[in-house]
Write a protein that holds these residues in place. Structure first.
Motif, short mmCIF file in Angstrom:
data_model
loop_
_atom_site.label_atom_id
_atom_site.label_comp_id
_atom_site.label_asym_id
_atom_site.label_seq_id
_atom_site.Cartn_x
_atom_site.Cartn_y
_atom_site.Cartn_z
N ASP A 180 27.44 -22.15 -15.45
CA ASP A 180 27.34 -23.28 -16.35
C ASP A 180 28.71 -23.58 -16.97
OD1 ASP A 180 26.24 -25.30 -17.80
OD2 ASP A 180 24.98 -24.04 -19.08
N GLU A 181 28.84 -24.79 -17.53
CA GLU A 181 30.08 -25.16 -18.22
C GLU A 181 29.92 -24.88 -19.71
OE1 GLU A 181 32.77 -26.70 -16.60
OE2 GLU A 181 31.71 -26.35 -14.73
N PHE A 182 30.97 -24.38 -20.34
CA PHE A 182 30.94 -24.11 -21.78
C PHE A 182 32.19 -24.67 -22.43
CE2 PHE A 182 28.33 -20.71 -19.93
CZ PHE A 182 27.19 -20.84 -20.71
N GLU A 186 32.23 -22.96 -27.98
CA GLU A 186 31.14 -22.05 -27.61
C GLU A 186 31.70 -20.70 -27.18
OE1 GLU A 186 27.68 -25.12 -26.03
OE2 GLU A 186 29.28 -24.56 -24.69
N LYS A 187 32.86 -20.72 -26.52
CA LYS A 187 33.48 -19.45 -26.10
C LYS A 187 33.94 -18.65 -27.30
CE LYS A 187 35.11 -21.67 -21.91
NZ LYS A 187 36.27 -22.31 -21.33
N TYR A 191 28.78 -17.71 -28.43
CA TYR A 191 27.56 -18.31 -27.86
C TYR A 191 27.45 -18.03 -26.36
CZ TYR A 191 24.52 -21.90 -25.96
OH TYR A 191 23.55 -22.55 -25.24
N VAL A 192 28.62 -18.12 -25.68
CA VAL A 192 28.64 -17.94 -24.22
C VAL A 192 28.07 -16.59 -23.83
CG1 VAL A 192 30.14 -17.67 -22.21
CG2 VAL A 192 30.61 -19.46 -23.85
N TRP A 193 28.52 -15.53 -24.51
CA TRP A 193 28.09 -14.18 -24.14
C TRP A 193 26.64 -13.92 -24.50
CZ3 TRP A 193 30.81 -12.37 -20.49
CH2 TRP A 193 32.14 -12.73 -20.38
N GLN A 195 24.40 -16.32 -24.35
CA GLN A 195 23.71 -17.05 -23.28
C GLN A 195 23.68 -16.22 -22.00
OE1 GLN A 195 22.20 -19.98 -23.45
NE2 GLN A 195 22.60 -21.26 -21.68
N PHE A 267 31.66 -15.15 -14.25
CA PHE A 267 31.99 -16.14 -15.27
C PHE A 267 33.50 -16.15 -15.56
CE2 PHE A 267 32.81 -17.10 -19.77
CZ PHE A 267 32.43 -18.44 -19.77
N GLU A 271 36.13 -19.31 -14.79
CA GLU A 271 36.98 -19.95 -15.80
C GLU A 271 38.44 -19.97 -15.35
OE1 GLU A 271 36.07 -21.52 -18.75
OE2 GLU A 271 34.09 -21.32 -17.85
#
Length: 485
Positions: A180-182, A186-187, A191-193, A195, A267, A271
């Motif tokens: 997914d794109e973040f 969010e990073k 939130y990313v981790w 998710q 992930f 990136e």
């Protein structure tokens, strides 16, 4: 004159209020399924099923409106919540309507998403607009805006932008290759981790639930039709007889253990690869084919790093009772008898299978999702279950395309564990299978593999829903407190 104008305005306002109260009463009556004068979370979920809202969002509606804390909404609480929420939506509408013409256009949607670091193409922004534009004017007026978000507990423009981003980009699939794109925010927020952790935990539950079918698949892949004549049921009975019911979960431990490192590496690599592909333009959005290339390379990187765990998983899945005492013992025996190279047996066919799987999975997923959107113009975005269905179909198509390579990989991984089996190369093994078993031999074990797609995706969805609530990650991109989505 001024008094007359004020009286007319009051009359107009009163008329609008009456219309609104009438609309609220009709909505309450529609949602109060058992007609007891109260709406609970189950009735909300049933009544709003077509809107694609998560359980956490529905819980927030009840929590925000439930003034007497009895866990349900009566008519007064329901209307009070909607009145307050409409006020917030009005403020957000005016905030988004930058040229104050009373309508929201494509450019304003793009600007809104850009404010949280998501640069979308004109095509994607148009697709978002079409999902809300009921009258076909290619703009969103106040009524369309209000009706679309009335039961979505968003409270500011950032949450609107996150909701649009999630509805546009959410990918659900057991082995999805393209992450997914973040956004940068969010990073930084973690939130990313959360998710990714929710996805990993859901994957663990899903793999454990479907482990018996996975073991049957591996058994049939390795033991060709000339070695084992029986059908899927005979394979199941043979394994039960050899090791009992618990033997059906052999190899599941390592299969679950490898989810976390594989997800994290994939992930991180994704990136980095995206950054290289963008060159100097960090804000440039990647096109679908660029996402596919970046996702495939990230998948290959992750597979290279965790591949020894794949070999261990195959050996542990096929082991006889008492053959290995555990993961460490299996690794030790392979190292002593076959050397380090054994941990990369079947690596080439595995790497080759990533491209057809990733390409078809992504292409079918995008096609199905956008086909749904085009057929349902004016309705809400696809709900999570629609996206899960798209994920299941696309995953199945990807598996069908890459299955022969996956079968050859598994046979190469298992070569030393099958007594007396010749040590063949990838091409020699392919010729051998086609000669002895025909083309059908390349698809041996596919029936239990296809059987596990629906339960795997369903279990993964349910597990994801609960772990997401537990970790405070909502599908609309908002972090809630305890018990919230």
């Amino acid at each position: 004159m001024w008094l007359l104008w004020a009286h007319c305005q009051d009359g107009e306002s009163s008329g609008l209020d009456q219309d609104r109260e009438k609309r609220y009463a009709e909505l309450f009556d529609q949602l109060d399924l058992n007609k007891d004068g109260r709406i609970d979370i189950r009735e909300l979920r049933t009544g709003l099923a077509g809107r694609g809202l998560s359980r956490g969002s529905l819980e927030r509606i009840v929590e925000a409106g439930d003034t007497n804390q009895d866990g349900v909404l009566d008519f007064d609480e329901f209307t009070q919540y909607l009145r307050a929420h409409e006020k917030q939506l009005k403020l957000m509408f005016h905030s988004l309507d930058r040229n104050n013409d009373g309508k929201i256009d494509v450019a304003e949607i793009q600007h809104c998403l850009r404010s949280i670091g998501v640069n979308v193409s004109l095509e994607d922004a148009t697709r978002i607009l079409l999902s809300m534009d009921k009258d076909g004017t290619m703009t969103i007026d106040w009524n369309e805006w209000r009706d679309y978000f009335l039961f979505n507990p968003i409270t500011n423009m950032e949450e609107v932008a996150r909701y649009w981003k999630r509805s546009m980009m959410l990918d659900i699939g057991e082995q999805l290759t393209v992450p997914d794109e973040f956004t940068e925010e969010e990073k930084k927020s973690g939130y990313v981790w959360r998710q990714l952790m929710a996805g990993a935990l859901a994957g663990s539950v899903s793999r454990t639930g479907t482990a018996p079918l996975d073991r049957i698949k591996v058994f049939r892949q390795v033991h060709g039709s000339t070695d084992f004549k029986g059908n899927v049921l005979n394979s199941f009975q043979y394994m039960l007889k050899e090791g009992g019911l618990q033997s059906m979960w052999r190899g599941n431990g390592i299969n679950v253990l490898k989810i976390a490192p594989e997800t994290a590496i994939k992930f991180t690599a994704y990136e980095q690869i995206k950054s290289v592909m963008r060159g100097g333009s960090e804000s440039r959005p990647l096109r679908v084919h660029e996402r596919f290339v970046a996702g495939s390379l990230a998948g290959a990187t992750a597979q290279t790093a965790v591949y020894p765990m794949e070999v261990l998983k195959t050996r542990l899945t096929l082991r006889k009772t008492g053959q290995y005492s555990g993961i460490a013992d299996c690794a030790k025996q392979i190292l002593q008898r076959e050397g380090v190279a054994a941990f990369y047996k079947g690596y080439v066919p595995n790497l080759l299978s990533i491209v057809p799987y990733a390409g078809i999975d992504l292409a079918v997923y995008e096609t199905l999702k956008f086909s749904w959107l085009n057929r349902n113009i004016g309705l809400a975005d696809p709900g999570v279950m629609v996206l899960v269905g798209c994920g299941a179909v696309s995953s199945t198509c990807g598996q069908l395309a890459s299955y022969p390579l996956a079968l050859i990989r598994t046979r190469m991984q298992a070569q030393a564990s099958v007594k007396g089996a010749p040590k063949l190369s990838m091409l020699a093994l392919l010729r051998n299978i086609v000669t002895k078993e025909g083309i059908a031999g390349l698809y041996r074990g596919i029936s239990p593999n296809l059987l596990k797609v629906v339960p795997a995706v369903s279990v993964s969805y349910v597990a994801y829903e609960y772990t997401r609530i537990m970790l405070g990650v909502d599908i609309e991109g908002r972090r809630g407190g305890k018990g919230k989505g």
